[in-house]
Write a protein that holds these residues in place. Structure first.
Motif, PDB file in Angstrom:
ATOM      1  N   ASP A  80       0.814  -1.225   0.000  1.00  0.00           N
ATOM      2  CA  ASP A  80       0.000   0.000   0.000  1.00  0.00           C
ATOM      3  C   ASP A  80       0.842   1.267   0.000  1.00  0.00           C
ATOM      4  OD1 ASP A  80       0.913  -0.239   2.608  1.00  0.00           O
ATOM      5  OD2 ASP A  80      -0.926   0.528   3.502  1.00  0.00           O
ATOM      6  N   ALA A  81       2.144   1.144   0.309  1.00  0.00           N
ATOM      7  CA  ALA A  81       3.017   2.326   0.356  1.00  0.00           C
ATOM      8  C   ALA A  81       3.891   2.454  -0.893  1.00  0.00           C
ATOM      9  CB  ALA A  81       3.909   2.270   1.596  1.00  0.00           C
ATOM     10  N   ARG A  82       3.700   1.546  -1.839  1.00  0.00           N
ATOM     11  CA  ARG A  82       4.580   1.543  -3.022  1.00  0.00           C
ATOM     12  C   ARG A  82       4.416   2.791  -3.889  1.00  0.00           C
ATOM     13  NH1 ARG A  82       5.758  -4.239  -3.825  1.00  0.00           N
ATOM     14  NH2 ARG A  82       7.058  -4.587  -1.974  1.00  0.00           N
ATOM     15  N   ASP A  83       3.189   3.331  -3.933  1.00  0.00           N
ATOM     16  CA  ASP A  83       2.941   4.493  -4.798  1.00  0.00           C
ATOM     17  C   ASP A  83       2.963   5.810  -4.031  1.00  0.00           C
ATOM     18  OD1 ASP A  83       2.656   2.938  -7.083  1.00  0.00           O
ATOM     19  OD2 ASP A  83       0.535   2.564  -6.672  1.00  0.00           O
ATOM     20  N   GLY A  84       3.332   5.754  -2.764  1.00  0.00           N
ATOM     21  CA  GLY A  84       3.408   6.978  -1.975  1.00  0.00           C
ATOM     22  C   GLY A  84       2.931   6.768  -0.557  1.00  0.00           C
ATOM     23  N   PHE A  85       3.280   7.727   0.308  1.00  0.00           N
ATOM     24  CA  PHE A  85       2.931   7.616   1.725  1.00  0.00           C
ATOM     25  C   PHE A  85       3.008   8.987   2.376  1.00  0.00           C
ATOM     26  CE2 PHE A  85       7.446   6.538   1.126  1.00  0.00           C
ATOM     27  CZ  PHE A  85       8.040   7.561   1.844  1.00  0.00           C
ATOM     28  N   ILE A  86       2.399   9.081   3.565  1.00  0.00           N
ATOM     29  CA  ILE A  86       2.528  10.278   4.400  1.00  0.00           C
ATOM     30  C   ILE A  86       3.102   9.816   5.734  1.00  0.00           C
ATOM     31  CG2 ILE A  86       1.351  12.242   5.453  1.00  0.00           C
ATOM     32  CD1 ILE A  86      -1.050  11.564   3.567  1.00  0.00           C
ATOM     33  N   LEU A  87       4.241  10.346   6.112  1.00  0.00           N
ATOM     34  CA  LEU A  87       4.873  10.001   7.389  1.00  0.00           C
ATOM     35  C   LEU A  87       4.566  11.062   8.437  1.00  0.00           C
ATOM     36  CD1 LEU A  87       8.463   8.878   6.287  1.00  0.00           C
ATOM     37  CD2 LEU A  87       6.689   7.400   7.218  1.00  0.00           C
ATOM     38  N   ASP A  88       4.213  10.618   9.646  1.00  0.00           N
ATOM     39  CA  ASP A  88       3.985  11.555  10.752  1.00  0.00           C
ATOM     40  C   ASP A  88       4.721  11.051  11.984  1.00  0.00           C
ATOM     41  OD1 ASP A  88       2.969  13.440  12.561  1.00  0.00           O
ATOM     42  OD2 ASP A  88       1.293  12.141  13.061  1.00  0.00           O
ATOM     43  N   GLY A  89       5.506  11.910  12.607  1.00  0.00           N
ATOM     44  CA  GLY A  89       6.233  11.497  13.810  1.00  0.00           C
ATOM     45  C   GLY A  89       7.537  10.790  13.494  1.00  0.00           C
ATOM     46  N   PHE A  90       7.838  10.653  12.227  1.00  0.00           N
ATOM     47  CA  PHE A  90       9.090  10.056  11.769  1.00  0.00           C
ATOM     48  C   PHE A  90       9.454  10.728  10.453  1.00  0.00           C
ATOM     49  CE2 PHE A  90      11.480   7.130   9.100  1.00  0.00           C
ATOM     50  CZ  PHE A  90      12.514   6.783   9.941  1.00  0.00           C
ATOM     51  N   PRO A  91      10.674  11.203  10.315  1.00  0.00           N
ATOM     52  CA  PRO A  91      11.750  11.189  11.301  1.00  0.00           C
ATOM     53  C   PRO A  91      11.537  12.254  12.381  1.00  0.00           C
ATOM     54  CG  PRO A  91      12.466  12.328   9.320  1.00  0.00           C
ATOM     55  CD  PRO A  91      11.098  11.793   9.018  1.00  0.00           C
ATOM     56  N   ARG A  92      12.081  11.965  13.555  1.00  0.00           N
ATOM     57  CA  ARG A  92      11.934  12.873  14.696  1.00  0.00           C
ATOM     58  C   ARG A  92      13.262  13.526  15.061  1.00  0.00           C
ATOM     59  NH1 ARG A  92       7.545  12.080  19.142  1.00  0.00           N
ATOM     60  NH2 ARG A  92       6.587  11.110  17.348  1.00  0.00           N
ATOM     61  N   THR A  93      14.342  12.973  14.560  1.00  0.00           N
ATOM     62  CA  THR A  93      15.680  13.502  14.859  1.00  0.00           C
ATOM     63  C   THR A  93      16.491  13.544  13.562  1.00  0.00           C
ATOM     64  OG1 THR A  93      16.596  11.297  15.234  1.00  0.00           O
ATOM     65  CG2 THR A  93      15.647  12.420  17.154  1.00  0.00           C
ATOM     66  N   ILE A  94      17.607  14.268  13.605  1.00  0.00           N
ATOM     67  CA  ILE A  94      18.482  14.321  12.425  1.00  0.00           C
ATOM     68  C   ILE A  94      18.988  12.921  12.091  1.00  0.00           C
ATOM     69  CG2 ILE A  94      20.688  15.180  11.538  1.00  0.00           C
ATOM     70  CD1 ILE A  94      18.573  17.314  11.560  1.00  0.00           C
ATOM     71  N   GLY A  95      19.324  12.148  13.117  1.00  0.00           N
ATOM     72  CA  GLY A  95      19.795  10.773  12.889  1.00  0.00           C
ATOM     73  C   GLY A  95      18.762   9.948  12.123  1.00  0.00           C
ATOM     74  N   GLN A  96      17.489  10.079  12.524  1.00  0.00           N
ATOM     75  CA  GLN A  96      16.420   9.356  11.831  1.00  0.00           C
ATOM     76  C   GLN A  96      16.249   9.872  10.401  1.00  0.00           C
ATOM     77  OE1 GLN A  96      12.799   9.422  14.112  1.00  0.00           O
ATOM     78  NE2 GLN A  96      13.630   8.175  15.767  1.00  0.00           N
ATOM     79  N   ALA A  97      16.388  11.187  10.215  1.00  0.00           N
ATOM     80  CA  ALA A  97      16.242  11.776   8.873  1.00  0.00           C
ATOM     81  C   ALA A  97      17.336  11.266   7.940  1.00  0.00           C
ATOM     82  CB  ALA A  97      16.287  13.300   8.960  1.00  0.00           C
ATOM     83  N   GLU A  98      18.556  11.176   8.456  1.00  0.00           N
ATOM     84  CA  GLU A  98      19.664  10.670   7.635  1.00  0.00           C
ATOM     85  C   GLU A  98      19.465   9.195   7.316  1.00  0.00           C
ATOM     86  OE1 GLU A  98      23.126  13.795   9.147  1.00  0.00           O
ATOM     87  OE2 GLU A  98      22.922  11.835  10.139  1.00  0.00           O
ATOM     88  N   ALA A  99      18.962   8.441   8.306  1.00  0.00           N
ATOM     89  CA  ALA A  99      18.690   7.019   8.075  1.00  0.00           C
ATOM     90  C   ALA A  99      17.573   6.841   7.042  1.00  0.00           C
ATOM     91  CB  ALA A  99      18.310   6.332   9.387  1.00  0.00           C
ATOM     92  N   LEU A 100      16.568   7.727   7.102  1.00  0.00           N
ATOM     93  CA  LEU A 100      15.478   7.672   6.117  1.00  0.00           C
ATOM     94  C   LEU A 100      16.010   7.959   4.716  1.00  0.00           C
ATOM     95  CD1 LEU A 100      12.472   7.425   5.389  1.00  0.00           C
ATOM     96  CD2 LEU A 100      12.230   9.863   5.939  1.00  0.00           C
ATOM     97  N   ASP A 101      16.923   8.923   4.602  1.00  0.00           N
ATOM     98  CA  ASP A 101      17.547   9.223   3.300  1.00  0.00           C
ATOM     99  C   ASP A 101      18.216   7.976   2.725  1.00  0.00           C
ATOM    100  OD1 ASP A 101      16.799  11.826   3.120  1.00  0.00           O
ATOM    101  OD2 ASP A 101      18.768  12.698   3.565  1.00  0.00           O
ATOM    102  N   GLU A 102      18.974   7.295   3.580  1.00  0.00           N
ATOM    103  CA  GLU A 102      19.677   6.086   3.134  1.00  0.00           C
ATOM    104  C   GLU A 102      18.676   5.007   2.716  1.00  0.00           C
ATOM    105  OE1 GLU A 102      22.385   4.786   6.182  1.00  0.00           O
ATOM    106  OE2 GLU A 102      23.340   6.768   6.319  1.00  0.00           O
ATOM    107  N   LEU A 103      17.611   4.883   3.501  1.00  0.00           N
ATOM    108  CA  LEU A 103      16.582   3.887   3.209  1.00  0.00           C
ATOM    109  C   LEU A 103      15.920   4.179   1.858  1.00  0.00           C
ATOM    110  CD1 LEU A 103      14.627   1.599   3.946  1.00  0.00           C
ATOM    111  CD2 LEU A 103      13.324   3.253   5.307  1.00  0.00           C
ATOM    112  N   MET A 104      15.607   5.446   1.608  1.00  0.00           N
ATOM    113  CA  MET A 104      14.958   5.807   0.343  1.00  0.00           C
ATOM    114  C   MET A 104      15.868   5.522  -0.849  1.00  0.00           C
ATOM    115  SD  MET A 104      11.957   6.708   1.235  1.00  0.00           S
ATOM    116  CE  MET A 104      11.179   7.656  -0.077  1.00  0.00           C
ATOM    117  N   VAL A 105      17.167   5.769  -0.676  1.00  0.00           N
ATOM    118  CA  VAL A 105      18.123   5.466  -1.747  1.00  0.00           C
ATOM    119  C   VAL A 105      18.108   3.967  -2.045  1.00  0.00           C
ATOM    120  CG1 VAL A 105      20.582   5.371  -2.343  1.00  0.00           C
ATOM    121  CG2 VAL A 105      19.627   7.454  -1.326  1.00  0.00           C
TER     122      VAL A 105
END
Length: 201
Positions: A80-105
């Motif tokens: 259900d998230a393959r065509d897009g998503f809305i995230l709330d409460g994540f990322p909450r920190t710079i560390g999480q944001a950087e990890a999300l960047d890596e995950l998206m790549v």
């Protein structure tokens, strides 16, 4: 075919994120993914990640970033998230944001935009301190203003660096959260339409 929309919703407690997320979910048929929901699902289902998170929660500790990121990785790979998503409460920190960047790549995807619902602190205190109603008795009961102010301090401490992080990447879009829910919704839809045009160029 329109580009996928991968959105992050940021805003203080009481800014109306839940209301807007419900409307966006209906508009665009994409999942609204919150940290709380991910945690509850994993704990309830007894997954390995859920068990590890529960151990931290039972001890009164914050769930570590690596567990939250692992849960997000699993959730974003669901159909259900393959065509897009809305995230709330994540990322909450710079560390999480950087990890999300890596995950998206890794997923061959990227964040389309970060929607910041802006509401002044004094308005938030009024909203939260006055909005709780006891259903049985019909009488109001209030969060004490100092409790709300403490929640706002935590929010600002955590979120201010994130706002800069995404602003520097050209992803941040500011939304006036003091308007009526319908006006906020219209503003968000207009921002998303612009993001889609930019993606398709």
């Amino acid at each position: 075919m329109p580009s996928e929309l991968n959105l992050i919703l940021i805003g203080p407690p009481g800014a109306g994120k839940g209301t807007q997320a419900d409307r966006l979910r209906d508009d665009f048929r994409m999942p609204f993914i919150s940290t709380g929901d991910m945690l509850r699902t994993n704990v309830t289902d007894g997954t390995e990640l859920g068990k590890a998170a529960k151990a931290h929660m039972d001890a009164g500790d914050l769930v570590p970033d690596d567990l939250i990121v692992a849960m997000a990785a699993e959730r974003l790979e669901q159909d259900d998230a393959r065509d897009g998503f809305i995230l709330d409460g994540f990322p909450r920190t710079i560390g999480q944001a950087e990890a999300l960047d890596e995950l998206m790549v890794k997923l061959g995807r990227r964040i389309t935009g970060v929607l910041l619902l802006e509401v002044p602190d004094e308005e938030i205190v009024k909203r939260i301190a006055g909005r709780r109603v006891c259903v049985k008795g019909g009488h109001n009961y209030h969060d004490k203003p100092e409790v709300v102010e403490n929640r706002l301090k935590v929010y600002h401490d955590q979120t201010a660096p994130l706002v800069d992080f995404y602003d520097q990447r050209g992803l941040l879009r500011r939304i006036d959260g003091t308007r009526t829910p319908a006006q906020v919704h219209d503003h968000i839809r207009a921002v998303i339409a612009t993001l889609r045009l930019e993606e398709d160029v």
